[in-house]
Design an enzyme around this catalytic site. Structure first.
Site, PDB file in Angstrom:
ATOM      1  N   ARG A   1      17.390 -30.189  26.778  1.00  0.00           N
ATOM      2  CA  ARG A   1      18.590 -30.973  27.059  1.00  0.00           C
ATOM      3  C   ARG A   1      19.467 -30.160  27.997  1.00  0.00           C
ATOM      4  NH1 ARG A   1      23.140 -32.581  22.592  1.00  0.00           N
ATOM      5  NH2 ARG A   1      23.629 -30.377  22.752  1.00  0.00           N
TER       6      ARG A   1
ATOM      7  N   THR B   1      25.018 -32.180  31.340  1.00  0.00           N
ATOM      8  CA  THR B   1      24.904 -33.650  31.399  1.00  0.00           C
ATOM      9  C   THR B   1      24.406 -34.224  30.072  1.00  0.00           C
ATOM     10  OG1 THR B   1      22.605 -33.561  32.110  1.00  0.00           O
ATOM     11  CG2 THR B   1      24.286 -33.497  33.837  1.00  0.00           C
TER      12      THR B   1
ATOM     13  N   ASP C   1      23.007 -24.192  17.223  1.00  0.00           N
ATOM     14  CA  ASP C   1      21.837 -24.432  18.059  1.00  0.00           C
ATOM     15  C   ASP C   1      20.582 -24.057  17.277  1.00  0.00           C
ATOM     16  OD1 ASP C   1      19.639 -23.867  19.950  1.00  0.00           O
ATOM     17  OD2 ASP C   1      21.157 -24.354  21.453  1.00  0.00           O
TER      18      ASP C   1
ATOM     19  N   ASP D   1      18.099 -21.521  18.938  1.00  0.00           N
ATOM     20  CA  ASP D   1      18.595 -20.138  18.940  1.00  0.00           C
ATOM     21  C   ASP D   1      18.576 -19.553  17.531  1.00  0.00           C
ATOM     22  OD1 ASP D   1      19.015 -20.409  21.616  1.00  0.00           O
ATOM     23  OD2 ASP D   1      21.205 -20.453  21.524  1.00  0.00           O
TER      24      ASP D   1
HETATM   25  O1  LIG Z   1      19.715 -35.494  20.671  1.00  0.00           O
HETATM   26  P1  LIG Z   1      19.896 -34.642  21.876  1.00  0.00           P
HETATM   27  O2  LIG Z   1      21.324 -34.689  22.392  1.00  0.00           O
HETATM   28  O3  LIG Z   1      18.920 -34.952  22.964  1.00  0.00           O
HETATM   29  O4  LIG Z   1      19.726 -33.137  21.449  1.00  0.00           O
HETATM   30  C1  LIG Z   1      18.769 -32.686  20.564  1.00  0.00           C
HETATM   31  C2  LIG Z   1      17.832 -31.725  21.210  1.00  0.00           C
HETATM   32  O5  LIG Z   1      18.534 -30.530  21.581  1.00  0.00           O
HETATM   33  C3  LIG Z   1      17.876 -29.402  21.055  1.00  0.00           C
HETATM   34  O6  LIG Z   1      16.918 -28.918  21.913  1.00  0.00           O
HETATM   35  P2  LIG Z   1      17.274 -27.977  23.149  1.00  0.00           P
HETATM   36  O7  LIG Z   1      17.449 -28.790  24.390  1.00  0.00           O
HETATM   37  O8  LIG Z   1      18.419 -27.068  22.794  1.00  0.00           O
HETATM   38  O9  LIG Z   1      15.944 -27.156  23.344  1.00  0.00           O
HETATM   39  P3  LIG Z   1      15.344 -26.000  22.400  1.00  0.00           P
HETATM   40  O10 LIG Z   1      14.683 -26.694  21.258  1.00  0.00           O
HETATM   41  O11 LIG Z   1      14.395 -25.318  23.324  1.00  0.00           O
HETATM   42  O12 LIG Z   1      16.476 -25.109  21.956  1.00  0.00           O
HETATM   43  C4  LIG Z   1      17.231 -29.935  19.782  1.00  0.00           C
HETATM   44  O13 LIG Z   1      16.183 -29.124  19.338  1.00  0.00           O
HETATM   45  C5  LIG Z   1      16.777 -31.303  20.206  1.00  0.00           C
HETATM   46  O14 LIG Z   1      15.503 -31.312  20.814  1.00  0.00           O
HETATM   47  O1  LIG Z   2      24.044 -29.507  17.250  1.00  0.00           O
HETATM   48  C1  LIG Z   2      23.071 -29.418  18.029  1.00  0.00           C
HETATM   49  C2  LIG Z   2      22.829 -30.358  19.043  1.00  0.00           C
HETATM   50  C3  LIG Z   2      21.729 -30.215  19.831  1.00  0.00           C
HETATM   51  N1  LIG Z   2      20.897 -29.173  19.627  1.00  0.00           N
HETATM   52  C4  LIG Z   2      21.116 -28.264  18.647  1.00  0.00           C
HETATM   53  O2  LIG Z   2      20.331 -27.315  18.490  1.00  0.00           O
HETATM   54  N2  LIG Z   2      22.195 -28.412  17.880  1.00  0.00           N
HETATM   55 MG   LIG Z   3      18.444 -25.377  21.815  1.00  0.00          MG
END
Ligand SMILES: O=P(O)(O)OC[C@H]1O[C@H](OP(=O)(O)OP(=O)(O)O)[C@H](O)[C@@H]1O
Ligand SMILES: O=c1cc[nH]c(=O)[nH]1
Ligand SMILES: [Mg+2]
Length: 213
Positions: free
Chosen positions: A103, A107, A203, A206
């Site tokens: 994500r 944006t 997150d 993380d």
């Molecule tokens: O519902 P949304 O607004 O689309 O957000 C949710 C997404 O955001 C996070 O991923 P991230 O993009 O942080 O990637 P990661 O898993 O590599 O940390 C989470 O693990 C979801 O996949």
């Molecule tokens: O709260 C949130 C939203 C998106 N992705 C995450 O990891 N945490």
């Molecule tokens: Mg993430």
């Protein structure tokens, strides 16, 4: 779309510790694994089975076995990877496909950077794993992708969901003609101005993989 927020004291207890900002990565990973196994028990209620006849040491018996082709489990990288073992513990013969999605933090749009899935998912039951359903953009895109390849039944397993994201997923998937179920440990209050779930857990990627401290 069907929403199942699992109401169970062990789920609530583990989720409480998971949310705590003082919980370190090893404990966070362990709790994620345990929570997913509890959620998976509910999420697999509709898993298709066929009747079978077999012999016990004492005589003939009837039972069930998973229908072929077996379900496919799809963790959304990166954070969904932390949910894979908890799910395959209950579905050890499921196939596993991978979707890498990120994500954009400004944006909030999701893009796909990796895909290792069968081209043809016709008639398959799919279990999508992603801990956070925030704006819903990631999950809606993943569901669209799987249904585009023929998936006939989608269950998403999330640790937390925001009301805004649930609405978006419902809106974006209602005309796909495929039953969609969301199983989650809790529906939180809202999203903050950065698209994070409140109170949430921060997150998830993380916290699982320790990129913060
Ligand atoms: O519902 P949304 O607004 O689309 O957000 C949710 C997404 O955001 C996070 O991923 P991230 O993009 O942080 O990637 P990661 O898993 O590599 O940390 C989470 O693990 C979801 O996949
Ligand atoms: O709260 C949130 C939203 C998106 N992705 C995450 O990891 N945490
Ligand atoms: Mg993430």
């Amino acid at each position: 779309m069907r929403l199942l927020a699992v109401d169970h004291p062990l789920v609530a207890h583990k989720l409480t510790v998971l949310r705590d900002k003082n919980t370190n990565s090893p404990t966070f990973r362990l709790l994620t694994d345990e929570l997913v196994t509890l959620l998976a028990y509910e999420a697999t209620r509709d898993t298709r089975v066929d009747e079978t006849e077999f012999e016990t040491p004492v005589g003939l018996a009837r039972g069930v076995k998973l229908t072929a082709p077996k379900p496919i489990v799809v963790p959304i990288l990166r954070a969904g990877l932390g949910m894979l073992d908890g799910m395959t513990r209950l579905l050890p013969t499921a196939e596993v496909g991978f979707l890498g999605m990120i994500r954009n933090e400004e944006t909030l749009e999701a893009t796909t950077y990796a895909n290792r899935l069968p081209d043809d998912l016709t008639g398959r039951q799919c279990y999508v794993l992603d801990p956070m359903l925030a704006t819903g953009g990631t999950l809606a895109a993943a569901i669209g992708y799987l249904v585009g390849r023929g998936a006939s039944h989608i269950t998403a397993v999330c640790l937390l969901a925001a009301p805004e994201g649930l609405q978006l997923v419902e809106r974006e998937t209602q005309n796909l003609g495929v039953p969609i179920t969301i199983v989650t440990a809790a529906v939180d209050e809202r999203l903050d101005e950065n698209g994070y779930i409140v109170p949430g857990l921060g997150d998830a990627g993380d916290r699982l993989y320790g990129l913060t401290d």
